[in-house]
Design a protein around this motif. Structure first.
Motif, PDB file in Angstrom:
ATOM      1  N   PRO A  10       0.833  -1.208   0.000  1.00 23.59           N
ATOM      2  CA  PRO A  10       0.000   0.000   0.000  1.00 23.59           C
ATOM      3  C   PRO A  10       0.864   1.253   0.000  1.00 23.59           C
ATOM      4  CG  PRO A  10       0.082  -0.992   2.207  1.00 23.59           C
ATOM      5  CD  PRO A  10       0.801  -1.931   1.279  1.00 23.59           C
ATOM      6  N   PRO A  11       0.281   2.364  -0.552  1.00 26.84           N
ATOM      7  CA  PRO A  11      -1.071   2.454  -1.116  1.00 26.84           C
ATOM      8  C   PRO A  11      -1.092   2.078  -2.596  1.00 26.84           C
ATOM      9  CG  PRO A  11      -0.084   4.637  -1.068  1.00 26.84           C
ATOM     10  CD  PRO A  11       0.933   3.695  -0.458  1.00 26.84           C
ATOM     11  N   SER A  39     -12.337  -0.709  -2.077  1.00 33.19           N
ATOM     12  CA  SER A  39     -11.276  -0.924  -1.103  1.00 33.19           C
ATOM     13  C   SER A  39     -10.310  -1.999  -1.586  1.00 33.19           C
ATOM     14  CB  SER A  39     -11.860  -1.366   0.251  1.00 33.19           C
ATOM     15  OG  SER A  39     -12.847  -0.465   0.698  1.00 33.19           O
ATOM     16  N   GLU A  49      -4.317  -3.986   6.379  1.00 34.38           N
ATOM     17  CA  GLU A  49      -4.613  -2.597   6.037  1.00 34.38           C
ATOM     18  C   GLU A  49      -5.687  -2.577   4.960  1.00 34.38           C
ATOM     19  OE1 GLU A  49      -2.501   1.398   4.187  1.00 34.38           O
ATOM     20  OE2 GLU A  49      -1.435   0.237   5.717  1.00 34.38           O
ATOM     21  N   GLY A  51      -7.223  -0.194   2.245  1.00 27.78           N
ATOM     22  CA  GLY A  51      -6.995   1.050   1.517  1.00 27.78           C
ATOM     23  C   GLY A  51      -8.245   1.487   0.777  1.00 27.78           C
ATOM     24  N   SER A  52      -8.359   2.784   0.528  1.00 24.90           N
ATOM     25  CA  SER A  52      -9.530   3.335  -0.148  1.00 24.90           C
ATOM     26  C   SER A  52      -9.171   3.801  -1.548  1.00 24.90           C
ATOM     27  CB  SER A  52     -10.090   4.524   0.641  1.00 24.90           C
ATOM     28  OG  SER A  52      -9.177   5.606   0.604  1.00 24.90           O
ATOM     29  N   GLU A  55      -6.599   6.318  -1.623  1.00 30.95           N
ATOM     30  CA  GLU A  55      -5.360   5.830  -1.018  1.00 30.95           C
ATOM     31  C   GLU A  55      -5.271   6.073   0.486  1.00 30.95           C
ATOM     32  OE1 GLU A  55      -1.707   6.230  -3.647  1.00 30.95           O
ATOM     33  OE2 GLU A  55      -2.959   7.807  -4.515  1.00 30.95           O
ATOM     34  N   ARG A  56      -6.318   6.596   1.078  1.00 29.02           N
ATOM     35  CA  ARG A  56      -6.314   6.774   2.531  1.00 29.02           C
ATOM     36  C   ARG A  56      -6.815   5.505   3.205  1.00 29.02           C
ATOM     37  NH1 ARG A  56      -9.209  12.746   2.745  1.00 29.02           N
ATOM     38  NH2 ARG A  56      -7.545  13.901   1.668  1.00 29.02           N
ATOM     39  N   PRO A  57      -6.166   5.085   4.287  1.00 35.08           N
ATOM     40  CA  PRO A  57      -6.588   3.845   4.933  1.00 35.08           C
ATOM     41  C   PRO A  57      -7.966   3.965   5.581  1.00 35.08           C
ATOM     42  CG  PRO A  57      -4.828   4.910   6.193  1.00 35.08           C
ATOM     43  CD  PRO A  57      -4.961   5.667   4.918  1.00 35.08           C
ATOM     44  N   THR A  59      -8.911   1.356   7.605  1.00 34.08           N
ATOM     45  CA  THR A  59      -8.814   0.261   8.569  1.00 34.08           C
ATOM     46  C   THR A  59      -9.518   0.565   9.885  1.00 34.08           C
ATOM     47  OG1 THR A  59      -6.608  -0.022   7.602  1.00 34.08           O
ATOM     48  CG2 THR A  59      -7.185  -1.441   9.465  1.00 34.08           C
TER      49      THR A  59
END
Length: 358
Positions: A10-11, A39, A49, A51-52, A55-57, A59
């Motif tokens: 990631p990301p 995701s 993890e 990821g969105s 690219e923001r987690p 979790t």
């Protein structure tokens, strides 16, 4: 705990799809288009993890899915999919959206009250192998094998190579809250942030009453969005959504054209909004979780204008996404703009979709 070490780290930006008007044919695999949070899940033993798309987690917002990943996905893998929330027999995006919340206590409560599920539809890595350069046909086969023993709330999306069955899914599955079909080239490699797949979404039209406007960020003399209403069975004008994609010059023209219709809240169907001016209207209780503190007050208009808009589908009594301007309807009586005109899909049991095998 050792840091995560995977062949794809990631990301990662997910691979995307371009909108096409009809279901294409050819060497393609077809899947339902899920209405949730896209995701990519990374698992390396006990390290997980989520990821969105940006690219923001994610979790921390889905603790129940972290445990579900550990129980149902291979020890070391990277899986592309969708986080969904099911209420009754339908997907509920609004309920899912409530999970993006700063308070851990609220996340914990919602994870128990309305737990999320994960629908897997691509495999980017397995063990030490990076699969992104392999054709989708091989990745799908590997995903099916990897999820042979997976159980709820982790699911493998159904897939078919039959365009006629895909067309049937397109019509039927909307009744469970899905919003179309995705077609994936069988020989395609995984290309992050590239629109190499195809999506076919529902498009409908509705005649709505223009009940107000918000000004544009560019200035107080330009329209930002128009507020739309439909009359319900009680004869009340209900707020159903907005349209807002106008060229810059048209925003100013619209502002001038609408001024003769400006009225006060005292003479408006949404008179209750007067006390909410400067806060979050017309749906104050729903708020705007993506724009915390943003002023969503509006200028009321006499409900005399009718506009035809394009929309994908409804969620409850409102448009699921921002509607698109189609044309003005000066021939329509505003009072005739009711919910009865809307094409309602036949209800379909979401559990049946999740239980389908490819």
């Amino acid at each position: 705990m050792a840091p995560m070490q995977l062949p794809v780290m990631p990301p990662v930006k997910p691979m995307l799809a371009k909108l096409v008007p009809t279901i294409p044919t050819g060497e393609l695999s077809y899947e339902p288009k899920w209405d949730g949070f896209r995701s990519i899940v990374f698992r390396d033993g006990d390290e997980v993890e989520i990821g969105s798309r940006n690219e923001r987690p994610l979790t921390r917002y889905f603790p129940e899915l972290v445990e579900a990943v550990k129980a149902n996905l291979p020890e070391r893998c990277v899986v592309d999919g969708e986080i969904i929330v099911v209420v009754g027999d339908r997907l509920q995006f609004e309920v899912l959206s409530q999970r993006i919340h700063p308070a851990a206590s609220r996340i914990t409560m919602l994870s128990a009250q309305t737990p999320a599920s994960f629908v897997a539809f691509d495999l980017l890595a397995l063990g030490d192998d990076d699969l992104t350069s392999r054709p989708f046909e091989q990745r799908r086969a590997a995903l099916e094998q990897a999820l042979t023993d997976a159980a709820a709330p982790v699911h493998l999306t159904p897939a078919t190579r039959d365009p006629e069955l895909a067309q049937q899914w397109f019509s039927q599955f909307e009744g469970a809250g899905l919003d179309g079909v995705v077609a994936k080239p069988l020989v395609g490699t995984y290309q992050p942030d590239k629109r190499t797949m195809f999506k076919i979404k529902h498009q409908r039209t509705a005649d709505c009453v223009v009940a107000g406007y918000r000004v544009h960020a560019s200035g107080p003399d330009a329209i930002g969005s128009l507020l739309l209403g439909l009359y319900n069975d009680e004869g009340e004008l209900a707020s159903v959504g907005v349209i807002g994609a106008f060229p810059a010059a048209r925003r100013k023209e619209l502002f001038t054209e609408l001024q003769p219709l400006v009225t006060t809240f005292d003479d408006h169907p949404w008179a209750w909004a007067k006390q909410e001016q400067g806060t979050r209207t017309p749906q104050n209780s729903a708020g705007s979780r993506w724009n915390n503190g943003k002023d969503l007050s509006f200028t009321p208009l006499r409900p005399e204008l009718v506009v035809e808009v394009r929309y994908e589908h409804m969620e409850g009594v409102r448009f699921r996404h921002t509607a698109q301007f189609n044309r003005w309807r000066p021939d329509r009586d505003p009072r005739s703009c009711t919910y009865e005109q809307l094409d309602e899909p036949v209800s379909y049991d979401l559990a049946e979709i999740l239980a389908l095998k490819s």
